[in-house]
Design a protein around this motif. Structure first.
Motif, PDB file in Angstrom:
ATOM      1  N   GLU A 103       0.825  -1.208   0.000  1.00  0.00           N
ATOM      2  CA  GLU A 103       0.000   0.000   0.000  1.00  0.00           C
ATOM      3  C   GLU A 103       0.863   1.264   0.000  1.00  0.00           C
ATOM      4  O   GLU A 103       0.588   2.214  -0.724  1.00  0.00           O
ATOM      5  CB  GLU A 103      -0.945  -0.007   1.205  1.00  0.00           C
ATOM      6  N   LYS A 104       1.922   1.257   0.804  1.00  0.00           N
ATOM      7  CA  LYS A 104       2.801   2.429   0.862  1.00  0.00           C
ATOM      8  C   LYS A 104       3.534   2.631  -0.458  1.00  0.00           C
ATOM      9  O   LYS A 104       3.684   3.769  -0.916  1.00  0.00           O
ATOM     10  CB  LYS A 104       3.773   2.298   2.021  1.00  0.00           C
ATOM     11  N   LEU A 105       3.956   1.541  -1.084  1.00  0.00           N
ATOM     12  CA  LEU A 105       4.613   1.660  -2.384  1.00  0.00           C
ATOM     13  C   LEU A 105       3.638   2.153  -3.451  1.00  0.00           C
ATOM     14  O   LEU A 105       4.017   2.918  -4.333  1.00  0.00           O
ATOM     15  CB  LEU A 105       5.228   0.324  -2.808  1.00  0.00           C
ATOM     16  N   GLU A 106       2.387   1.706  -3.374  1.00  0.00           N
ATOM     17  CA  GLU A 106       1.383   2.193  -4.323  1.00  0.00           C
ATOM     18  C   GLU A 106       1.214   3.702  -4.200  1.00  0.00           C
ATOM     19  O   GLU A 106       1.067   4.400  -5.199  1.00  0.00           O
ATOM     20  CB  GLU A 106       0.035   1.507  -4.080  1.00  0.00           C
ATOM     21  N   LEU A 107       1.223   4.216  -2.980  1.00  0.00           N
ATOM     22  CA  LEU A 107       1.080   5.655  -2.764  1.00  0.00           C
ATOM     23  C   LEU A 107       2.311   6.436  -3.236  1.00  0.00           C
ATOM     24  O   LEU A 107       2.187   7.542  -3.757  1.00  0.00           O
ATOM     25  CB  LEU A 107       0.842   5.952  -1.280  1.00  0.00           C
ATOM     26  N   LYS A 108       3.483   5.845  -3.051  1.00  0.00           N
ATOM     27  CA  LYS A 108       4.735   6.536  -3.369  1.00  0.00           C
ATOM     28  C   LYS A 108       5.158   6.377  -4.826  1.00  0.00           C
ATOM     29  O   LYS A 108       5.922   7.185  -5.333  1.00  0.00           O
ATOM     30  CB  LYS A 108       5.874   6.009  -2.481  1.00  0.00           C
ATOM     31  N   SER A 109       4.692   5.334  -5.472  1.00  0.00           N
ATOM     32  CA  SER A 109       5.180   5.008  -6.809  1.00  0.00           C
ATOM     33  C   SER A 109       4.240   5.521  -7.887  1.00  0.00           C
ATOM     34  O   SER A 109       3.023   5.426  -7.761  1.00  0.00           O
ATOM     35  CB  SER A 109       5.342   3.491  -6.946  1.00  0.00           C
ATOM     36  N   GLY A 110       4.818   6.039  -8.938  1.00  0.00           N
ATOM     37  CA  GLY A 110       4.011   6.506 -10.062  1.00  0.00           C
ATOM     38  C   GLY A 110       3.703   5.384 -11.039  1.00  0.00           C
ATOM     39  O   GLY A 110       2.727   5.442 -11.778  1.00  0.00           O
ATOM     40  N   LYS A 111       4.521   4.359 -11.027  1.00  0.00           N
ATOM     41  CA  LYS A 111       4.292   3.251 -11.950  1.00  0.00           C
ATOM     42  C   LYS A 111       4.208   1.940 -11.177  1.00  0.00           C
ATOM     43  O   LYS A 111       4.613   1.852 -10.030  1.00  0.00           O
ATOM     44  CB  LYS A 111       5.413   3.174 -12.989  1.00  0.00           C
ATOM     45  N   GLY A 112       3.648   0.959 -11.831  1.00  0.00           N
ATOM     46  CA  GLY A 112       3.598  -0.372 -11.245  1.00  0.00           C
ATOM     47  C   GLY A 112       2.481  -0.609 -10.257  1.00  0.00           C
ATOM     48  O   GLY A 112       2.466  -1.629  -9.572  1.00  0.00           O
ATOM     49  N   LYS A 113       1.519   0.308 -10.188  1.00  0.00           N
ATOM     50  CA  LYS A 113       0.436   0.147  -9.208  1.00  0.00           C
ATOM     51  C   LYS A 113      -0.366  -1.124  -9.462  1.00  0.00           C
ATOM     52  O   LYS A 113      -0.793  -1.787  -8.519  1.00  0.00           O
ATOM     53  CB  LYS A 113      -0.474   1.372  -9.217  1.00  0.00           C
ATOM     54  N   GLU A 114      -0.558  -1.456 -10.738  1.00  0.00           N
ATOM     55  CA  GLU A 114      -1.317  -2.676 -11.051  1.00  0.00           C
ATOM     56  C   GLU A 114      -0.563  -3.927 -10.593  1.00  0.00           C
ATOM     57  O   GLU A 114      -1.171  -4.905 -10.159  1.00  0.00           O
ATOM     58  CB  GLU A 114      -1.655  -2.754 -12.543  1.00  0.00           C
ATOM     59  N   PHE A 115       0.771  -3.882 -10.644  1.00  0.00           N
ATOM     60  CA  PHE A 115       1.563  -5.017 -10.176  1.00  0.00           C
ATOM     61  C   PHE A 115       1.526  -5.127  -8.656  1.00  0.00           C
ATOM     62  O   PHE A 115       1.459  -6.225  -8.103  1.00  0.00           O
ATOM     63  CB  PHE A 115       3.007  -4.913 -10.669  1.00  0.00           C
ATOM     64  N   LEU A 116       1.578  -3.993  -8.003  1.00  0.00           N
ATOM     65  CA  LEU A 116       1.485  -3.991  -6.542  1.00  0.00           C
ATOM     66  C   LEU A 116       0.112  -4.461  -6.077  1.00  0.00           C
ATOM     67  O   LEU A 116      -0.006  -5.167  -5.072  1.00  0.00           O
ATOM     68  CB  LEU A 116       1.798  -2.602  -5.988  1.00  0.00           C
ATOM     69  N   HIS A 117      -0.912  -4.091  -6.819  1.00  0.00           N
ATOM     70  CA  HIS A 117      -2.263  -4.569  -6.506  1.00  0.00           C
ATOM     71  C   HIS A 117      -2.325  -6.095  -6.666  1.00  0.00           C
ATOM     72  O   HIS A 117      -2.906  -6.793  -5.828  1.00  0.00           O
ATOM     73  CB  HIS A 117      -3.298  -3.886  -7.400  1.00  0.00           C
ATOM     74  N   LEU A 118      -1.705  -6.594  -7.720  1.00  0.00           N
ATOM     75  CA  LEU A 118      -1.634  -8.046  -7.935  1.00  0.00           C
ATOM     76  C   LEU A 118      -0.907  -8.728  -6.775  1.00  0.00           C
ATOM     77  O   LEU A 118      -1.366  -9.759  -6.270  1.00  0.00           O
ATOM     78  CB  LEU A 118      -0.932  -8.357  -9.259  1.00  0.00           C
ATOM     79  N   LEU A 119       0.201  -8.142  -6.357  1.00  0.00           N
ATOM     80  CA  LEU A 119       0.955  -8.714  -5.238  1.00  0.00           C
ATOM     81  C   LEU A 119       0.112  -8.720  -3.969  1.00  0.00           C
ATOM     82  O   LEU A 119       0.091  -9.710  -3.236  1.00  0.00           O
ATOM     83  CB  LEU A 119       2.253  -7.938  -5.013  1.00  0.00           C
ATOM     84  N   ARG A 120      -0.592  -7.628  -3.709  1.00  0.00           N
ATOM     85  CA  ARG A 120      -1.461  -7.568  -2.537  1.00  0.00           C
ATOM     86  C   ARG A 120      -2.527  -8.663  -2.587  1.00  0.00           C
ATOM     87  O   ARG A 120      -2.828  -9.295  -1.578  1.00  0.00           O
ATOM     88  CB  ARG A 120      -2.124  -6.193  -2.431  1.00  0.00           C
ATOM     89  N   THR A 121      -3.078  -8.904  -3.764  1.00  0.00           N
ATOM     90  CA  THR A 121      -4.069  -9.971  -3.938  1.00  0.00           C
ATOM     91  C   THR A 121      -3.450 -11.330  -3.614  1.00  0.00           C
ATOM     92  O   THR A 121      -4.061 -12.156  -2.928  1.00  0.00           O
ATOM     93  CB  THR A 121      -4.623  -9.964  -5.377  1.00  0.00           C
ATOM     94  N   GLU A 122      -2.225 -11.550  -4.086  1.00  0.00           N
ATOM     95  CA  GLU A 122      -1.529 -12.819  -3.807  1.00  0.00           C
ATOM     96  C   GLU A 122      -1.221 -12.963  -2.316  1.00  0.00           C
ATOM     97  O   GLU A 122      -1.310 -14.055  -1.762  1.00  0.00           O
ATOM     98  CB  GLU A 122      -0.242 -12.915  -4.631  1.00  0.00           C
ATOM     99  N   ILE A 123      -0.882 -11.868  -1.669  1.00  0.00           N
ATOM    100  CA  ILE A 123      -0.604 -11.910  -0.228  1.00  0.00           C
ATOM    101  C   ILE A 123      -1.877 -12.236   0.546  1.00  0.00           C
ATOM    102  O   ILE A 123      -1.850 -13.004   1.511  1.00  0.00           O
ATOM    103  CB  ILE A 123       0.025 -10.586   0.248  1.00  0.00           C
ATOM    104  N   LYS A 124      -2.992 -11.694   0.106  1.00  0.00           N
ATOM    105  CA  LYS A 124      -4.270 -12.011   0.757  1.00  0.00           C
ATOM    106  C   LYS A 124      -4.621 -13.487   0.567  1.00  0.00           C
ATOM    107  O   LYS A 124      -5.105 -14.138   1.498  1.00  0.00           O
ATOM    108  CB  LYS A 124      -5.380 -11.111   0.237  1.00  0.00           C
ATOM    109  N   LYS A 125      -4.366 -14.022  -0.626  1.00  0.00           N
ATOM    110  CA  LYS A 125      -4.578 -15.460  -0.859  1.00  0.00           C
ATOM    111  C   LYS A 125      -3.675 -16.271   0.068  1.00  0.00           C
ATOM    112  O   LYS A 125      -4.087 -17.292   0.619  1.00  0.00           O
ATOM    113  CB  LYS A 125      -4.283 -15.825  -2.320  1.00  0.00           C
ATOM    114  N   PHE A 126      -2.437 -15.810   0.223  1.00  0.00           N
ATOM    115  CA  PHE A 126      -1.508 -16.461   1.135  1.00  0.00           C
ATOM    116  C   PHE A 126      -2.070 -16.448   2.551  1.00  0.00           C
ATOM    117  O   PHE A 126      -1.991 -17.451   3.264  1.00  0.00           O
ATOM    118  CB  PHE A 126      -0.143 -15.765   1.100  1.00  0.00           C
TER     119      PHE A 126
END
Length: 141
Positions: A103-126
């Motif tokens: 979440e913090k990287l999504e706020l700080k980063s201009g690019k890659g938000k869709e990848f970070l969202h994907l990672l968050r989804t995978e972490i929730k599955k974990f």
């Protein structure tokens, strides 16, 4: 004593086959790939030394995700119930921390938000796999 050792080493060999362990490895690899995309050629050592907020969260994301698999192995193979419970508790905290770093990287980063969202989804599955697995650990003891 020998019977206990055989049971312990048998469990150790099967840890890598656990779905929760496989997901932990997947999360580490995905974290690493996303950070490489976000930070370019910055090495992990450079991330660790940096004062830049994006680098700090990127480093924390990689290093924290790296710790998932060993904690699973510890909880699965340790004969000591206290070690198992401490590992399970630590995994819950680590999972929550990983989501925060994303979440913090999504706020700080201009690019890659869709990848970070994907990672968050995978972490929730974990997290869901981890919860089911933790129940099985508790029922074994």
């Amino acid at each position: 004593m020998k019977n206990s050792y055989l049971r312990h080493s048998y469990r150790r060999r099967n840890v890598t086959k656990l779905p929760v362990y496989k997901k932990a490895i997947h999360i580490f690899k995905l974290s690493r790939q996303i950070v490489e995309y976000l930070r370019g050629d910055t090495s992990v050592l450079e991330l660790h030394k940096s004062q830049n907020q994006k680098d700090i969260y990127s480093d924390k994301l990689i290093m924290t995700s790296l710790g998932l698999a060993p904690k699973i192995a510890m909880a699965e193979t340790s004969p000591d119930l206290n070690v198992k419970l401490a590992s399970l508790s630590s995994l819950e905290q680590t999972t929550a921390a990983l989501i925060q770093y994303c979440e913090k990287l999504e706020l700080k980063s201009g690019k890659g938000k869709e990848f970070l969202h994907l990672l968050r989804t995978e972490i929730k599955k974990f997290g869901h796999l981890q919860s089911k697995w933790a129940v099985s650990i508790h029922s074994k003891n």
